[in-house]
Write a protein that holds these residues in place. Structure first.
Motif, short mmCIF file in Angstrom:
data_model
loop_
_atom_site.label_atom_id
_atom_site.label_comp_id
_atom_site.label_asym_id
_atom_site.label_seq_id
_atom_site.Cartn_x
_atom_site.Cartn_y
_atom_site.Cartn_z
N VAL B 171 33.16 27.07 -0.20
CA VAL B 171 34.02 27.03 -1.40
C VAL B 171 34.96 28.23 -1.33
O VAL B 171 34.52 29.38 -1.26
N PHE B 172 36.25 27.95 -1.32
CA PHE B 172 37.22 29.03 -1.11
C PHE B 172 38.01 29.37 -2.38
O PHE B 172 38.89 30.22 -2.35
N THR B 173 37.74 28.67 -3.48
CA THR B 173 38.52 28.93 -4.68
C THR B 173 37.65 29.57 -5.75
O THR B 173 36.41 29.51 -5.66
N VAL B 174 38.29 30.15 -6.75
CA VAL B 174 37.53 30.71 -7.87
C VAL B 174 37.28 29.65 -8.94
O VAL B 174 36.56 29.88 -9.90
N ASN B 175 37.89 28.48 -8.73
CA ASN B 175 37.72 27.36 -9.64
C ASN B 175 36.24 26.96 -9.72
O ASN B 175 35.56 26.88 -8.70
N ARG B 176 35.72 26.70 -10.92
CA ARG B 176 34.29 26.39 -11.09
C ARG B 176 33.96 24.95 -10.67
O ARG B 176 32.80 24.64 -10.39
N GLU B 177 34.96 24.09 -10.63
CA GLU B 177 34.71 22.66 -10.41
C GLU B 177 33.95 22.36 -9.11
O GLU B 177 32.96 21.63 -9.14
N PRO B 178 34.33 22.96 -7.95
CA PRO B 178 33.57 22.69 -6.73
C PRO B 178 32.12 23.15 -6.84
O PRO B 178 31.21 22.49 -6.33
N THR B 179 31.89 24.26 -7.54
CA THR B 179 30.52 24.77 -7.68
C THR B 179 29.66 23.77 -8.46
O THR B 179 28.51 23.51 -8.10
N TRP B 180 30.23 23.20 -9.53
CA TRP B 180 29.49 22.21 -10.29
C TRP B 180 29.20 20.98 -9.45
O TRP B 180 28.11 20.40 -9.50
N ARG B 181 30.21 20.57 -8.67
CA ARG B 181 30.03 19.39 -7.81
C ARG B 181 28.90 19.63 -6.80
O ARG B 181 28.08 18.77 -6.55
N ILE B 182 28.88 20.84 -6.25
CA ILE B 182 27.83 21.20 -5.28
C ILE B 182 26.46 21.14 -5.95
O ILE B 182 25.52 20.55 -5.42
N SER B 183 26.36 21.74 -7.13
CA SER B 183 25.07 21.77 -7.83
C SER B 183 24.57 20.36 -8.09
O SER B 183 23.38 20.07 -7.93
N LEU B 184 25.48 19.46 -8.49
CA LEU B 184 25.07 18.08 -8.76
C LEU B 184 24.63 17.38 -7.48
O LEU B 184 23.66 16.62 -7.48
N SER B 185 25.33 17.64 -6.38
CA SER B 185 24.97 16.98 -5.12
C SER B 185 23.58 17.42 -4.65
O SER B 185 22.85 16.66 -4.05
#
Lengths: 230, 242
Positions: B171-185
């Motif tokens: 994850v290269f951005t500070v945006n929270r969206e990828p982190t949430w997607r990762i947690s769900l996966s």
């Protein structure tokens, strides 16, 4: 027969393991080695064919015959299910109904052989991979089975742990155990085994002595090409 | 040490202590059924008195199995979390008597059900639970799968942590969206991994099971302690339902 988690399938496989010898089962990933080991241990049922233990069908001797067969799983995390190392070793000894001093003696012997005395009371999840591998082997040696089915016992371990494992395997052969060693390490086969079966895609494609012809290794996908970074 | 590491290691340590079979006091399916039923009815009972009695009963069981520390931690954490969830009710300007009783009941239910399940698990240990589940033939293989899944929760906790770190590394951005997607996966992957792990563990268990455990189960006779527990649990089940 097939393994639900990977779908590996065996087709027309036949092999023999005698007491006092190390037989190698050599094959690449997904060739069916694990499925075959589970079948030989009576843990998977074949649609056709049979597994015999000293002439009698294994299926008819279960579960008592399990004390004569030790299975070392490929991943020690799959094999170890008790809370501590001591629980793991006592799991089978409790079933054998031995007197407490005999249980203690056996635990001490095996722990010393595999150098795990210092971790006997630790939770299994807190061990390193090499320690888990040694504990997994200890968990089967402690009940002194006659036949050992070892699924990639030397995979992913450091040279120190590898030496311990190899010494133990050699001493077990000398003690008259019948050992089936599944591996993809050709050099290990040359050093340890007296007979070899080469597997690929669920079939035995070659069997013979420890000197395996190069074309067999190439056919089984066990020979790497010469790749070097410039 | 990071907060998540503390949570994972505490979870692992508690589960290891509760699973310990050195002090297993029961292998009975009947005790297991009593425990499961009491856990279920505690989670929807309206009687605060009965729920308090369930917690007291659970404490006695946990003390009897000498795992009271782990039991206490689980009970306190359940109470604390349910209190945090219901806290807004208590600070609401429209708070009335019924609302405060409802919130208290919610806390009591969550605490009692967690407490009683933990107590029965500590009393039986993992081997007792496994034997109890194997005795419930109607469950088939599912019983063993449940027991092995429970056994490997500490391992899954650490696996989830490793997965999270490995995925966050990309994850290269500070945006929270990828982190949430990762947690769900990770949730789905952990469920799949737990099923596979339970399958393998069951094979490993079978490979070293020489039959004596089955014999033990077949000829199992409940002792006075187990009968007392079942009777008390039955009384509490009725009290929770009334």
């Amino acid at each position: 027969m097939s393994l639900p988690t990977t779908g590996e399938v065996l087709k027309g496989v036949s092999l023999v393991v005698n007491k006092g010898e190390i037989v190698a089962l050599l094959g690449p990933n997904g060739s069916g080695k694990t499925t075959l080991i589970l079948a030989l241990a009576g843990l998977l049922n074949a649609r056709s064919g049979k597994v015999t233990l000293e002439g009698v069908e294994l299926r008819l001797q279960l579960p008592e015959a399990r004390r004569r067969i030790g299975v070392l799983f490929q991943d020690p995390d799959d094999q170890l299910f008790n809370p501590t190392v001591m629980d793991e070793l006592m799991f089978t000894l409790d079933q054998l109904g031995l007197p407490p001093q005999d249980k203690e003696r056996r635990v001490k012997e095996v722990a010393s052989l595999l150098n795990i005395e210092h971790i006997l009371h630790r939770p299994v999840y807190s061990l390193s991979f090499g320690e888990k591998r040694r504990v997994a082997l200890a968990s089967i040696l402690v009940y002194d089975p006659e036949y050992l089915l070892l699924d990639e016992p030397t995979a992913n371990i450091d040279p120190g742990n590898l030496n311990i494992m190899l010494k133990v395997v050699c001493s077990l052969r000398k003690a008259g155990k019948g050992i089936l060693l599944a591996t993809q390490a050709v050099d290990l086969v040359n050093r340890l085994a007296s007979r070899v079966y080469v597997m690929n895609e669920g079939r035995i494609i070659w069997s013979g002595g420890p000197e395996i012809p190069e074309e067999v290794l190439v056919r089984a996908g066990l020979k790497t090409g010469q790749v070097a970074c410039q | 040490m990071k907060a998540k590491d503390i949570v994972f290691s505490l979870t692992a340590r508690i589960l290891e202590e509760l699973s310990s079979s050195e002090t297993s006091l029961s292998y009975s399916s009947l005790v297991l059924i009593a425990g499961l039923l009491l856990t279920a009815v505690s989670s929807f009972s309206n009687s605060l008195l009965a729920l308090a009695a369930v917690v007291v009963f659970s404490g006695v069981l946990a003390f009897a199995s000498r795992k009271e520390k782990s039991w206490l931690i689980v009970t306190v954490i359940s109470a604390l979390f349910s209190f945090i969830v219901s806290f807004p009710v208590y600070v609401s300007p429209q708070l009335n008597f019924k609302g405060s009783v409802d919130a208290a009941t919610f806390i009591a239910r969550a605490t009692a059900s967690a407490s009683v399940f933990t107590a029965f698990y500590s009393y039986m240990g993992w081997r007792g639970l496994l034997n109890g589940l194997r005795g419930l033939k109607a469950l088939g293989d599912m019983g063993e799968h449940v027991a092995f899944t429970l056994r490997f929760i500490p391992l899954f906790a650490f696996k989830a942590d490793k997965m999270l770190v490995a995925r966050e590394a990309r994850v290269f951005t500070v945006n929270r969206e990828p982190t949430w997607r990762i947690s769900l996966s990770i949730v789905g992957d952990i469920l799949a991994a737990s099923f596979i792990k339970a399958y393998w563990a069951r094979l490993a268990f079978t490979a070293r099971n020489f039959g004596e455990l089955r014999v033990k189960r077949g000829s199992y006779r409940a002792d006075l302690g187990e009968i007392t527990i079942v009777v008390l649990a039955a009384i509490l089940i009725v009290a929770c339902l009334v």
